[in-house]
Design an enzyme around this catalytic site. Sequence first.
Site, PDB file in Angstrom:
ATOM      1  N   ASP A 107       0.840  -1.208   0.000  1.00 50.29           N
ATOM      2  CA  ASP A 107       0.000   0.000   0.000  1.00 50.29           C
ATOM      3  C   ASP A 107       0.878   1.263   0.000  1.00 50.29           C
ATOM      4  O   ASP A 107       1.844   1.354   0.760  1.00 50.29           O
ATOM      5  CB  ASP A 107      -0.838  -0.070   1.288  1.00 50.29           C
ATOM      6  CG  ASP A 107      -2.031   0.845   1.305  1.00 50.29           C
ATOM      7  OD1 ASP A 107      -2.576   1.127   0.238  1.00 50.29           O
ATOM      8  OD2 ASP A 107      -2.437   1.259   2.420  1.00 50.29           O
TER       9      ASP A 107
ATOM     10  N   HIS B 147      -7.802   9.766   4.705  1.00 52.54           N
ATOM     11  CA  HIS B 147      -7.311   8.693   5.576  1.00 52.54           C
ATOM     12  C   HIS B 147      -7.624   9.030   7.028  1.00 52.54           C
ATOM     13  O   HIS B 147      -7.555  10.189   7.434  1.00 52.54           O
ATOM     14  CB  HIS B 147      -5.790   8.533   5.423  1.00 52.54           C
ATOM     15  CG  HIS B 147      -5.398   7.864   4.135  1.00 52.54           C
ATOM     16  ND1 HIS B 147      -4.610   8.481   3.185  1.00 52.54           N
ATOM     17  CD2 HIS B 147      -5.689   6.645   3.647  1.00 52.54           C
ATOM     18  CE1 HIS B 147      -4.432   7.648   2.174  1.00 52.54           C
ATOM     19  NE2 HIS B 147      -5.079   6.529   2.418  1.00 52.54           N
TER      20      HIS B 147
ATOM     21  N   GLY C 261      -9.175   5.233   2.440  1.00 53.63           N
ATOM     22  CA  GLY C 261      -9.764   5.944   3.578  1.00 53.63           C
ATOM     23  C   GLY C 261     -11.122   5.404   3.973  1.00 53.63           C
ATOM     24  O   GLY C 261     -12.016   6.163   4.361  1.00 53.63           O
TER      25      GLY C 261
ATOM     26  N   ASN D 153     -10.297   0.345   0.932  1.00 50.99           N
ATOM     27  CA  ASN D 153      -9.209   0.164   1.904  1.00 50.99           C
ATOM     28  C   ASN D 153      -9.639   0.568   3.315  1.00 50.99           C
ATOM     29  O   ASN D 153     -10.181   1.657   3.504  1.00 50.99           O
ATOM     30  CB  ASN D 153      -8.019   1.051   1.531  1.00 50.99           C
ATOM     31  CG  ASN D 153      -7.392   0.680   0.208  1.00 50.99           C
ATOM     32  OD1 ASN D 153      -7.899  -0.179  -0.506  1.00 50.99           O
ATOM     33  ND2 ASN D 153      -6.289   1.320  -0.115  1.00 50.99           N
TER      34      ASN D 153
ATOM     35  N   ASN E   6      -8.109   0.736   7.349  1.00 51.04           N
ATOM     36  CA  ASN E   6      -7.000   0.561   8.278  1.00 51.04           C
ATOM     37  C   ASN E   6      -7.351   1.079   9.672  1.00 51.04           C
ATOM     38  O   ASN E   6      -7.381   0.326  10.634  1.00 51.04           O
ATOM     39  CB  ASN E   6      -5.740   1.260   7.734  1.00 51.04           C
ATOM     40  CG  ASN E   6      -4.491   0.811   8.472  1.00 51.04           C
ATOM     41  OD1 ASN E   6      -4.554   0.137   9.486  1.00 51.04           O
ATOM     42  ND2 ASN E   6      -3.327   1.173   7.969  1.00 51.04           N
TER      43      ASN E   6
END
Length: 295
Positions: free
Chosen positions: A81, A190, A221, A242, A244
């Site tokens: 990434d 993000h 994000g 994505n 995280n």
Amino acid sequence: MNLNTKKLFHDAEAGGYAIGQFNASTADQIKGIIGTAARMRAPVIVATSEGECAFIGARQVVKLCEAYEEEAGIPIILNADHTYKDAEKIENLDKIKALLTAGYNSIHFDGSVLSFEDNVRWTKQVVELCKEKDPGISVEGELGFLPGASEVSEKKVEIKPEYLTDPAQALEFVRATGVDRLAVSVGNSHGISFQEDRLDIERIGKIKEAIGDHAVLVLHGGSGIPDEQIRAAIAHGIRKINVNTELRVAFHGALKEVLTTTPQTTPYKFFPPAIDAVARVVEGKITVFGSGMHA
Ligand code: 13P
């Protein structure tokens, strides 16, 4: 590891769902991610940022994913990434060569801080490098700028109009570079901040209309975006999302709780609640993304 990554995205396009990318830096998080994907029969992307990769080790994470893939029987994409996020020491693409040698089957080259011309030039070289290694390796480029980092922030994240991806330029970019996937700036950022992201769904639709089948669309994000916005984004063409920060927060919170409320010192006894917390986030995302029962 599964090298037919293109087919996985092609299937997502045909089926109208999105494949989840879940970032990790420890074996415990990966256990929670893949265990859940296997149970839900969902194709899954495990990803490491440069920092996460440096921590777990490129060869180590490849071997771990290979072992899980054999055992779980679901396709696993391992994505690097935001490679070269700061465009430093980019000259001979050494980092990407090392990741390919280690066995990553997917690369995200982040040229978003570069000028359009340089972004095209370097992304094209990355595509060529990867295809030379194996045509099945999937490459993601990025156009437009995404502010923020994968953390919880008290600060207001400003998304300026000039950050957003332009549909016509997106077509020029995918044609000139040959990327399989395109990460776009469409109101996303993000991390989780006190104000929710508001996706520009119309823009997603216009970008999709412009690029057609040249590449699949990626939403970075993914943390902190309300489910109904995610569903609308998928309906308008997003095929990879994505996540995280939400995983980090869940893992950290559960671990903190168990370590402060029990005298437990045995790792295989104090890690399971943290793994379960990761698994719950992944389960929720796979449900909203609609990727379950597609592996
Ligand atoms: P979040 O941390 O906001 O989920 O974003 C993750 C991401 O986009 C990784 O590339």
